[in-house]
Design an enzyme around this catalytic site. Structure first.
Site, PDB file in Angstrom:
ATOM      1  N   THR A  40     -88.530 -60.277 -18.207  1.00 52.91           N
ATOM      2  CA  THR A  40     -88.377 -58.845 -18.505  1.00 52.91           C
ATOM      3  C   THR A  40     -87.368 -58.636 -19.636  1.00 52.91           C
ATOM      4  O   THR A  40     -87.566 -57.780 -20.505  1.00 52.91           O
ATOM      5  CB  THR A  40     -87.887 -58.104 -17.234  1.00 52.91           C
ATOM      6  N   HIS A  43     -89.122 -59.233 -22.788  1.00 58.00           N
ATOM      7  CA  HIS A  43     -89.945 -58.075 -23.179  1.00 58.00           C
ATOM      8  C   HIS A  43     -89.081 -57.007 -23.844  1.00 58.00           C
ATOM      9  O   HIS A  43     -89.470 -56.407 -24.841  1.00 58.00           O
ATOM     10  CB  HIS A  43     -90.644 -57.452 -21.962  1.00 58.00           C
ATOM     11  N   HIS A  63     -80.514 -57.879 -15.227  1.00 56.24           N
ATOM     12  CA  HIS A  63     -80.622 -57.349 -13.861  1.00 56.24           C
ATOM     13  C   HIS A  63     -80.400 -58.402 -12.779  1.00 56.24           C
ATOM     14  O   HIS A  63     -80.437 -58.076 -11.601  1.00 56.24           O
ATOM     15  CB  HIS A  63     -81.986 -56.658 -13.662  1.00 56.24           C
ATOM     16  N   GLU A  64     -80.173 -59.666 -13.144  1.00 58.25           N
ATOM     17  CA  GLU A  64     -79.950 -60.713 -12.139  1.00 58.25           C
ATOM     18  C   GLU A  64     -78.505 -61.189 -12.296  1.00 58.25           C
ATOM     19  O   GLU A  64     -78.139 -61.672 -13.366  1.00 58.25           O
ATOM     20  CB  GLU A  64     -80.879 -61.907 -12.393  1.00 58.25           C
ATOM     21  N   CYS A  93     -84.099 -44.419  -3.685  1.00 59.17           N
ATOM     22  CA  CYS A  93     -83.550 -43.099  -3.332  1.00 59.17           C
ATOM     23  C   CYS A  93     -83.091 -43.027  -1.878  1.00 59.17           C
ATOM     24  O   CYS A  93     -82.212 -42.234  -1.543  1.00 59.17           O
ATOM     25  CB  CYS A  93     -84.573 -42.009  -3.641  1.00 59.17           C
ATOM     26  N   CYS A  96     -87.184 -40.955   0.339  1.00 59.78           N
ATOM     27  CA  CYS A  96     -88.618 -40.659   0.223  1.00 59.78           C
ATOM     28  C   CYS A  96     -89.376 -41.251   1.415  1.00 59.78           C
ATOM     29  O   CYS A  96     -88.834 -41.991   2.233  1.00 59.78           O
ATOM     30  CB  CYS A  96     -89.166 -41.216  -1.089  1.00 59.78           C
ATOM     31  N   CYS A 107     -90.419 -47.736  -3.594  1.00 57.08           N
ATOM     32  CA  CYS A 107     -89.879 -46.368  -3.755  1.00 57.08           C
ATOM     33  C   CYS A 107     -90.245 -45.846  -5.151  1.00 57.08           C
ATOM     34  O   CYS A 107     -89.950 -46.489  -6.149  1.00 57.08           O
ATOM     35  CB  CYS A 107     -88.359 -46.387  -3.592  1.00 57.08           C
ATOM     36  N   ILE A 176     -90.307 -68.447 -11.051  1.00 54.86           N
ATOM     37  CA  ILE A 176     -90.625 -67.872  -9.738  1.00 54.86           C
ATOM     38  C   ILE A 176     -91.647 -68.740  -9.007  1.00 54.86           C
ATOM     39  O   ILE A 176     -91.531 -68.982  -7.803  1.00 54.86           O
ATOM     40  CB  ILE A 176     -91.094 -66.407  -9.879  1.00 54.86           C
ATOM     41  N   ARG A 201     -92.841 -77.774 -16.701  1.00 54.87           N
ATOM     42  CA  ARG A 201     -92.764 -76.943 -15.503  1.00 54.87           C
ATOM     43  C   ARG A 201     -93.443 -77.622 -14.320  1.00 54.87           C
ATOM     44  O   ARG A 201     -92.988 -77.489 -13.179  1.00 54.87           O
ATOM     45  CB  ARG A 201     -93.370 -75.582 -15.809  1.00 54.87           C
ATOM     46  N   LEU A 261     -98.248 -61.792  -7.554  1.00 50.46           N
ATOM     47  CA  LEU A 261     -96.965 -61.452  -8.174  1.00 50.46           C
ATOM     48  C   LEU A 261     -97.100 -61.313  -9.690  1.00 50.46           C
ATOM     49  O   LEU A 261     -96.521 -60.422 -10.299  1.00 50.46           O
ATOM     50  CB  LEU A 261     -95.928 -62.543  -7.873  1.00 50.46           C
TER      51      LEU A 261
HETATM   52  P1  NAD Z   1     -93.507 -67.055 -16.518  1.00 49.55           P
HETATM   53  O1  NAD Z   1     -94.189 -65.844 -17.031  1.00 49.55           O
HETATM   54  O2  NAD Z   1     -92.786 -67.903 -17.437  1.00 49.55           O
HETATM   55  O3  NAD Z   1     -94.536 -67.960 -15.684  1.00 49.55           O
HETATM   56  C1  NAD Z   1     -95.882 -67.962 -15.891  1.00 49.55           C
HETATM   57  C2  NAD Z   1     -96.374 -69.397 -15.887  1.00 49.55           C
HETATM   58  O4  NAD Z   1     -97.805 -69.379 -15.853  1.00 49.55           O
HETATM   59  C3  NAD Z   1     -95.971 -70.184 -17.128  1.00 49.55           C
HETATM   60  O5  NAD Z   1     -95.293 -71.364 -16.758  1.00 49.55           O
HETATM   61  C4  NAD Z   1     -97.312 -70.494 -17.801  1.00 49.55           C
HETATM   62  O6  NAD Z   1     -97.338 -71.749 -18.460  1.00 49.55           O
HETATM   63  C5  NAD Z   1     -98.253 -70.474 -16.595  1.00 49.55           C
HETATM   64  N1  NAD Z   1     -99.689 -70.347 -16.925  1.00 49.55           N
HETATM   65  C6  NAD Z   1    -100.276 -69.887 -18.043  1.00 49.55           C
HETATM   66  N2  NAD Z   1    -101.620 -69.945 -17.937  1.00 49.55           N
HETATM   67  C7  NAD Z   1    -101.890 -70.474 -16.720  1.00 49.55           C
HETATM   68  C8  NAD Z   1    -103.093 -70.780 -16.017  1.00 49.55           C
HETATM   69  N3  NAD Z   1    -104.300 -70.548 -16.542  1.00 49.55           N
HETATM   70  N4  NAD Z   1    -103.006 -71.316 -14.766  1.00 49.55           N
HETATM   71  C9  NAD Z   1    -101.786 -71.538 -14.209  1.00 49.55           C
HETATM   72  N5  NAD Z   1    -100.609 -71.248 -14.828  1.00 49.55           N
HETATM   73  C10 NAD Z   1    -100.675 -70.735 -16.069  1.00 49.55           C
HETATM   74  O7  NAD Z   1     -92.413 -66.691 -15.501  1.00 49.55           O
HETATM   75  P2  NAD Z   1     -91.920 -66.020 -14.195  1.00 49.55           P
HETATM   76  O8  NAD Z   1     -90.644 -65.388 -14.571  1.00 49.55           O
HETATM   77  O9  NAD Z   1     -91.928 -67.094 -13.170  1.00 49.55           O
HETATM   78  O10 NAD Z   1     -92.897 -64.822 -13.816  1.00 49.55           O
HETATM   79  C11 NAD Z   1     -94.186 -65.052 -13.289  1.00 49.55           C
HETATM   80  C12 NAD Z   1     -95.022 -63.785 -13.322  1.00 49.55           C
HETATM   81  O11 NAD Z   1     -94.519 -62.830 -12.392  1.00 49.55           O
HETATM   82  C13 NAD Z   1     -95.048 -63.056 -14.658  1.00 49.55           C
HETATM   83  O12 NAD Z   1     -96.348 -62.520 -14.859  1.00 49.55           O
HETATM   84  C14 NAD Z   1     -94.046 -61.938 -14.465  1.00 49.55           C
HETATM   85  O13 NAD Z   1     -94.313 -60.845 -15.302  1.00 49.55           O
HETATM   86  C15 NAD Z   1     -94.300 -61.592 -13.026  1.00 49.55           C
HETATM   87  N6  NAD Z   1     -93.212 -60.935 -12.285  1.00 49.55           N
HETATM   88  C16 NAD Z   1     -93.586 -60.061 -11.336  1.00 49.55           C
HETATM   89  C17 NAD Z   1     -92.626 -59.454 -10.543  1.00 49.55           C
HETATM   90  C18 NAD Z   1     -93.053 -58.496  -9.489  1.00 49.55           C
HETATM   91  O14 NAD Z   1     -92.189 -57.874  -8.871  1.00 49.55           O
HETATM   92  N7  NAD Z   1     -94.346 -58.365  -9.245  1.00 49.55           N
HETATM   93  C19 NAD Z   1     -91.264 -59.741 -10.728  1.00 49.55           C
HETATM   94  C20 NAD Z   1     -90.915 -60.673 -11.699  1.00 49.55           C
HETATM   95  C21 NAD Z   1     -91.892 -61.275 -12.471  1.00 49.55           C
HETATM   96 ZN    ZN Z   2     -87.319 -43.841  -2.070  1.00 48.27          ZN
END
Ligand code: NAD
Ligand code: ZN
Length: 342
Positions: A40, A43, A63-64, A93, A96, A107, A176, A201, A261
């Site tokens: 994030t 981004h 944020h971490e 909040c 809610c 929320c 993650i 990785r 996720l």
């Molecule tokens: P990241 O985006 O670095 O991890 C994604 C991994 O997917 C990379 O290592 C990449 O090489 C791999 N990848 C690419 N194509 C692939 C395929 N076809 N098959 C398997 N793996 C493949 O890192 P992250 O910080 O671990 O985040 C993971 C995801 O979670 C991201 O999409 C992020 O936006 C999302 N996210 C969601 C939340 C939530 O609350 N839902 C919170 C944090 C992050």
């Molecule tokens: Zn709330």
């Protein structure tokens, strides 16, 4: 104080001297020791379409984090000076429908530190005491500083799933996904298959306990082999890449669960009938961390010492090294990247 600031509505961050945060009566002031850098933040740094739609510069990013409490608001009763803490970065909040039914993680009034208000890439941050989470004495600040993404992994792996004895496929081994591999291994999965395109990785995933580490083109064969052709009980989709999302539904067994996720960068098509409905698949969308059951689970896993996230942290920088930190994440060669601040 020194802080990493998104100064303007264009790419980049600037290290600036800014006033220390002012604190409300229900808040505490924390001296930041360690802070995790996340996708994030990248981004926001790149100022992509999501960041442009969401963020309003100027603000302090990040944020971490974890740190030490140095000031306590007059209404705060259970956080003391000198406490070692981390914090839930989603400020909700509490009023809610969702907050009042134990679903604060969705929320609609959520404000995220380092996104919607000042964050933690700074010497100090003010946080509502309700968001503060105490660290056990034996948990280093560095591990405290990555509780947020680790919590994402705990939420994904352990909410509504039955991991003991299960076969699990993790698609995407970013930080993650790698945490999630370790959590599933610690929780007693019979087989954890980790898939990614990136060998660095995959090596980390193996270190964290994956039984099989595969590239996406090898995933189907590995799943068939491990499950007598049935498909896995649970898929943790942690890439947000459309090809991996389709693979998640293809390789989960009929009646299995897909925990989602990863965030696709734009809308994507699914064949609902074939990929989900006729397979009887259950889907769970993951947002942040459940407040605070995820945090309790995470603390108890760390206490058990069956789960140690330390190997996932591969890069450490001072705040001054922010360009190198962003570069390390974008290169794909990093696990978790951490700022060493105080
Ligand atoms: P990241 O985006 O670095 O991890 C994604 C991994 O997917 C990379 O290592 C990449 O090489 C791999 N990848 C690419 N194509 C692939 C395929 N076809 N098959 C398997 N793996 C493949 O890192 P992250 O910080 O671990 O985040 C993971 C995801 O979670 C991201 O999409 C992020 O936006 C999302 N996210 C969601 C939340 C939530 O609350 N839902 C919170 C944090 C992050
Ligand atoms: Zn709330």
């Amino acid at each position: 104080m020194k802080a990493l600031v998104k100064t303007e509505a264009r790419a980049g961050f600037a290290l600036r001297d800014v006033p220390e945060p002012t604190m409300k009566d229900n808040e505490v002031l924390i001296r930041v020791k360690r802070a995790g850098v996340c996708g994030t933040d990248v981004h926001i740094h790149e100022w992509d379409a999501w960041a442009q739609g969401r963020c309003k510069p100027p603000f302090v990013v990040g944020h971490e984090f974890a740190g030490e409490v140095v000031q306590v608001g007059s209404l705060v009763t259970d956080v003391k000076l000198g406490d070692r803490v981390t914090a839930e970065g989603h400020i909700v909040c509490g009023r809610c429908h969702l907050c009042r039914t134990g679903n604060s993680h969705v929320c609609p009034n959520t404000r995220i530190i380092g996104v919607d208000r000042d964050g933690c890439f700074a010497e100090f941050i003010a946080m509502p005491a309700t968001n503060v989470w105490h660290l056990d004495d034996n948990i280093p600040y560095e591990i405290g500083g990555i509780h947020d993404p680790m919590g994402n992994a705990f939420h994904t792996a352990l909410t509504g799933t039955t991991i003991p004895g299960a076969t699990v496929l993790v698609t995407g081994c970013g930080p993650i996904g790698i945490f999630a591999v370790g959590i599933c291994a610690a929780a007693g999965a019979s087989r954890v298959i980790a898939s990614d395109v990136n060998p660095t990785r995959l090596a980390l995933a193996r270190q964290m306990g994956a039984h099989d580490t595969v590239t996406p083109d090898q995933a189907e064969a590995a799943v068939r082999r491990a499950t007598d052709g049935l498909g896995v009980d649970v898929v943790l989709e942690m890439s947000g890449v459309p090809a991996a999302v389709h693979q998640a539904f293809a390789l989960v067994r009929d009646g299995g669960r897909v925990q989602m996720l990863g965030i696709p960068s734009k809308p994507m098509e699914l064949d609902l009938a074939r990929e989900i409905i006729f397979k009887g698949v259950t889907i769970y969308g993951v947002v942040g961390r459940r407040m605070y059951d995820t945090w309790i689970q995470m603390t108890q896993f760390l206490r058990s010492r069956k789960f140690d996230p330390t190997p996932v942290i591969t890069h450490r920088f001072p705040l001054e090294g922010f360009a190198a930190a962003i570069h390390a994440i974008k290169s794909g060669e990093a696990g978790k990247v951490v700022f060493e601040i105080g």
